[in-house]
Design a protein around this motif. Structure first.
Motif, PDB file in Angstrom:
ATOM      1  N   PRO A 139      -2.395   5.629   7.998  1.00 37.10           N
ATOM      2  CA  PRO A 139      -3.264   6.171   6.952  1.00 37.10           C
ATOM      3  C   PRO A 139      -2.882   5.606   5.580  1.00 37.10           C
ATOM      4  N   ILE A 140      -3.839   4.997   4.907  1.00 34.96           N
ATOM      5  CA  ILE A 140      -3.609   4.375   3.605  1.00 34.96           C
ATOM      6  C   ILE A 140      -4.047   5.331   2.507  1.00 34.96           C
ATOM      7  N   VAL A 141      -3.111   5.669   1.613  1.00 27.24           N
ATOM      8  CA  VAL A 141      -3.418   6.535   0.482  1.00 27.24           C
ATOM      9  C   VAL A 141      -4.084   5.720  -0.618  1.00 27.24           C
ATOM     10  N   LYS A 142      -3.461   4.579  -0.959  1.00 24.74           N
ATOM     11  CA  LYS A 142      -4.079   3.666  -1.931  1.00 24.74           C
ATOM     12  C   LYS A 142      -3.417   2.307  -1.835  1.00 24.74           C
ATOM     13  N   MET A 170       0.830  -1.196   0.000  1.00 20.53           N
ATOM     14  CA  MET A 170       0.000   0.000   0.000  1.00 20.53           C
ATOM     15  C   MET A 170       0.867   1.248   0.000  1.00 20.53           C
ATOM     16  N   VAL A 171       0.323   2.317  -0.553  1.00 20.47           N
ATOM     17  CA  VAL A 171       0.947   3.624  -0.409  1.00 20.47           C
ATOM     18  C   VAL A 171       0.371   4.215   0.866  1.00 20.47           C
TER      19      VAL A 171
END
Length: 94
Positions: free
Chosen positions: A84-87, A53-54
């Motif tokens: 916190p997951i960006v994408k 994940m980003v």
């Protein structure tokens, strides 16, 4: 009398914050985990999660807290991570 309530409420908030901070210090001492060790964990967790994940590394937070064991409600230390997951990265699953 309302003025006294306002001042006592602020003291209660400060007291509560100080109490929670002291609890966290005691948890760290009892678990015998140094801040350097927690930073090493954070680095390793970031590396592993970043493969899939980003993540927003600025918002990444890891801390040691206290929870109750399910079997007997005894207090035990717990490692809590807020990542916190960006994408999610596009990985081919085989």
């Amino acid at each position: 009398m309302d003025l006294l309530k306002i001042f006592s409420k602020n003291n209660t908030n400060s007291k509560t914050v100080a109490k929670e901070r002291l609890k966290l210090v005691l948890i760290n001492d009892r678990a015998d985990i140094s801040p350097k060790f927690i930073e090493m964990l954070k680095s390793d967790i970031t590396r592993v999660v970043s493969e899939y994940m980003v993540i927003d590394e600025e918002g990444f937070d890891i801390k040691l807290t206290r929870t109750k064991r399910e079997s007997d409600d005894a207090p035990i230390p717990a490692l809590v991570a807020n990542i916190p997951i960006v994408k999610v990265k596009d990985k081919n699953i085989k």
